[in-house]
Design an enzyme around this catalytic site. Structure first.
Site, short mmCIF file in Angstrom:
data_model
loop_
_atom_site.label_atom_id
_atom_site.label_comp_id
_atom_site.label_asym_id
_atom_site.label_seq_id
_atom_site.Cartn_x
_atom_site.Cartn_y
_atom_site.Cartn_z
CE LYS A 20 -1.84 1.50 4.06
NZ LYS A 20 -1.48 2.88 4.42
CG ASN A 21 2.20 2.62 3.55
OD1 ASN A 21 1.05 2.95 3.22
ND2 ASN A 21 2.54 2.34 4.79
NE ARG A 89 0.39 11.84 7.55
CZ ARG A 89 0.53 13.10 7.91
NH1 ARG A 89 -0.54 13.82 8.17
NH2 ARG A 89 1.72 13.64 7.99
CB CYS A 113 -5.39 9.94 11.72
SG CYS A 113 -3.75 9.30 11.81
NE ARG A 118 0.23 10.14 10.35
CZ ARG A 118 -0.19 9.14 9.57
NH1 ARG A 118 -1.40 8.67 9.72
NH2 ARG A 118 0.60 8.65 8.64
N PRO A 119 1.98 16.34 11.85
CG PRO A 119 3.79 17.32 12.90
CD PRO A 119 2.83 16.18 13.03
CG ASP A 121 6.98 20.23 10.91
OD1 ASP A 121 6.33 19.19 10.88
OD2 ASP A 121 8.05 20.33 11.54
CG LEU A 122 9.84 17.50 9.07
CD1 LEU A 122 10.19 16.05 9.39
CD2 LEU A 122 11.00 18.42 9.43
CB SER A 158 9.34 12.74 7.62
OG SER A 158 8.21 12.75 6.78
CG ASP A 299 3.00 1.12 9.61
OD1 ASP A 299 3.21 1.36 8.42
OD2 ASP A 299 2.72 2.02 10.44
NE ARG A 391 -7.75 4.40 5.11
CZ ARG A 391 -7.38 5.52 5.73
NH1 ARG A 391 -8.10 5.99 6.74
NH2 ARG A 391 -6.29 6.17 5.37
C1 EPZ Z 1 4.19 6.75 6.50
O1 EPZ Z 1 3.45 7.79 7.14
C2 EPZ Z 1 3.25 5.58 6.36
N1 EPZ Z 1 2.13 5.94 5.52
C3 EPZ Z 1 2.76 5.15 7.74
O2 EPZ Z 1 1.92 3.99 7.58
C4 EPZ Z 1 3.97 4.76 8.60
O3 EPZ Z 1 3.53 4.44 9.90
C5 EPZ Z 1 4.95 5.95 8.66
O4 EPZ Z 1 5.32 6.34 7.31
C6 EPZ Z 1 6.22 5.60 9.42
O5 EPZ Z 1 6.85 4.51 8.82
C7 EPZ Z 1 2.28 5.94 4.17
O6 EPZ Z 1 3.36 5.67 3.65
C8 EPZ Z 1 1.07 6.29 3.35
P1 EPZ Z 1 6.38 10.01 8.76
P2 EPZ Z 1 4.08 9.29 7.23
O7 EPZ Z 1 6.27 11.29 8.02
O8 EPZ Z 1 4.79 9.60 5.97
C9 EPZ Z 1 6.52 13.19 12.24
C10 EPZ Z 1 -0.04 2.72 7.78
O9 EPZ Z 1 -0.67 2.21 8.72
N2 EPZ Z 1 6.48 14.22 11.17
O10 EPZ Z 1 7.62 9.17 8.60
O11 EPZ Z 1 3.00 10.18 7.68
C11 EPZ Z 1 5.19 12.47 12.38
O12 EPZ Z 1 4.31 13.22 13.19
C12 EPZ Z 1 0.52 4.12 7.92
O13 EPZ Z 1 0.16 2.16 6.67
C13 EPZ Z 1 6.67 15.56 11.52
O14 EPZ Z 1 6.86 15.90 12.69
O15 EPZ Z 1 5.13 9.08 8.42
C14 EPZ Z 1 5.58 11.17 13.01
O16 EPZ Z 1 5.69 11.33 14.41
C15 EPZ Z 1 0.30 4.71 9.29
N3 EPZ Z 1 6.62 16.51 10.55
C16 EPZ Z 1 6.96 10.89 12.42
O17 EPZ Z 1 7.42 12.13 11.87
C17 EPZ Z 1 6.40 16.19 9.23
O18 EPZ Z 1 6.39 17.10 8.38
C18 EPZ Z 1 6.96 9.86 11.32
O19 EPZ Z 1 6.09 10.31 10.31
C19 EPZ Z 1 6.22 14.82 8.89
C20 EPZ Z 1 6.26 13.85 9.87
#
Ligand code: EPZ
Length: 410
Positions: A20-21, A89, A113, A118-119, A121-122, A158, A299, A391
């Site tokens: 999916k991802n 998202r 969610c 899940r900001p 900002d990055l 991220s 996950d 999903r």
């Molecule tokens: C991806 O989400 C996956 N989703 C998530 O899978 C997965 O849990 C996550 O990566 C971590 O591996 C998809 O690929 C569609 P992140 P993503 O940005 O990109 C913080 C599932 O169940 N952050 O690596 O949103 C954030 O808050 C889903 O399949 C910031 O602070 O994850 C979190 O604490 C759930 N600022 C951490 O980084 C930002 O701008 C990791 O988030 C972006 C993220």
């Protein structure tokens, strides 16, 4: 509603679907070109349908043939529809490609969610570093301007921010260097797609470079196997007992999980594209801390906690990636699990016999944990809210039935 009569050994082979991802960013990458892009091994999931709805709303044509998607045509709309972005998202990844392709983009902020704020900002700071003017008004992110390659450092690796910047950089003028990028296999998959579309990517120690092109061409891409789906079914075998083999996978994507399962005492065998797990006797509790790849995947944290209820001893699980990802714990407690929560840590005492109950699925991976617990519990469990489960998991009822589970949908 999914109903499960638990306590039935699981034996057999599960074919794992495309990730999916990896499929979601691949669909959004097609916004970067007018040419046809084929995406094979795409999973039939609600989230993929949502991504296709978004692509169509932006002007693309998108069609299925079996498990192969074909998207083509030019994006002509710069604003992503609010209801679609709020539903999923990953839709926020439309921002970078729309901006890169059309010089401007408007995408609603994705909601938080069940697992945290899940900001983004990055994402936004990174696009600004590439020369975009970024503003947020009334919950809509507006970005405009010509993009120019730059060195962008991510405070946190991220996944989404890395993908967002890769997609924008693919049409930026010059080379973009992302320092401290995510290193999940899904990132490699997106690199392969962007390279086949004409944007060259290059990995070094702590950085990923993307050389932008004036235009990108079509491609034919095959989505990698879903390592999280594979890990979920391995944990089903670890929890319930029996011999479960997951096929069509890349075992090297699961090293953190496989190491923990070995430490717990499970018997593991592996081939080039499969892993088999056998549970004999009672495994011992093993601590886990989630981390960016190649660490233990967040996950799989919820399914791991479900597994821990059947192990001997005290298992400590620290969720270091998301700030509130324990929605499965109250529901597992209702089934008899003994779990204490302290901030971002769950402490599981086992083994505790689980009883079937009526439970509600709070998010995709919590739903998977509850499904695994239902398979192990004595009596019947009714899982409400399975649309969320669908999903992230393709045909879970059929796949578990092939393993011998007593499971049906009402
Ligand atoms: C991806 O989400 C996956 N989703 C998530 O899978 C997965 O849990 C996550 O990566 C971590 O591996 C998809 O690929 C569609 P992140 P993503 O940005 O990109 C913080 C599932 O169940 N952050 O690596 O949103 C954030 O808050 C889903 O399949 C910031 O602070 O994850 C979190 O604490 C759930 N600022 C951490 O980084 C930002 O701008 C990791 O988030 C972006 C993220």
């Amino acid at each position: 509603m999914i109903r499960v009569q638990g306590g039935v050994r699981l034996d057999g082979t599960v074919p794992v679907s495309g990730a999916k991802n990896a499929a979601l960013p691949a669909v959004l990458a097609t916004l970067l070109t007018d040419q046809p892009v084929q995406i094979a091994n795409a999973p039939h999931l609600a989230d993929v349908e949502t991504a296709l709805e978004l692509a169509r709303a932006l002007g693309k044509s998108a069609n299925w043939e079996g498990d192969r998607l074909t998207l083509s045509g030019a994006v002509s709309v710069t604003r992503a529809p609010e209801d679609v972005v709020r539903r999923m998202r990953a839709s926020f990844l439309a921002l970078g490609p729309l901006l890169a392709r059309l010089g401007q983009a408007e995408v609603p902020l994705p909601g938080g969610c069940a697992i945290g704020a899940r900001p983004v900002d990055l994402h936004l700071r990174g696009l600004a570093a590439l020369g975009a003017e970024v503003s947020i008004e009334h919950g809509i992110v507006r970005a405009q301007g010509a993009l120019k390659g730059a060195v962008v450092h991510l405070d946190y690796p991220s996944v989404g921010a890395t993908e967002q910047l890769m997609l924008a950089a693919a049409l930026a003028k010059g080379v973009t260097v992302i320092v401290n990028p995510a290193r999940e296999p899904e990132i490699e998959d997106l690199c392969a797609l962007l390279s086949s579309m004409g944007a060259s990517t290059h990995w070094e120690a702590d950085r990923l470079s993307v050389a932008g092109q004036p235009a990108l061409g079509g491609a034919s891409h095959r989505v990698m196997p879903d390592r999280i789906e594979a890990g979920t079914y391995l944990l089903a075998g670890a929890l319930v007992g029996g011999e479960v083999r997951v096929a069509n996978i890349r075992p090297q994507h699961l090293e953190a999980l496989l190491a923990k399962l070995s430490q717990a005492g499970l018997d593991l065998a592996r081939g080039d594209d499969w892993v088999r797990i056998t549970r004999e006797g009672t495994p011992c509790a093993i601590d886990v801390e989630t981390a960016p790849y190649p660490g233990f995947p967040t996950d799989l944290q919820a399914p791991w906690i479900a597994f821990l209820t059947s192990t001997e001893g005290r298992g400590v699980v620290r969720e270091s990636v998301f700030e509130s990802r324990f929605a499965h714990v109250p529901e597992l407690r209702r089934m008899g699990a003994s779990i204490d929560l302290e901030a971002r840590t769950a402490i599981v005492l086992g083994p505790t016999p689980l009883q079937g109950a009526a439970v509600k699925v709070p998010d995709i991976r919590a739903g998977a944990a509850l499904l695994l617990a239902a398979l192990a519990a004595s009596g019947e469990t009714a899982l409400d809210g399975i649309a969320l489960l669908r999903r992230g998991y393709e045909r879970p009822v059929d796949k578990l039935r092939t393993l011998g589970a007593s499971i049906w949908e009402t």
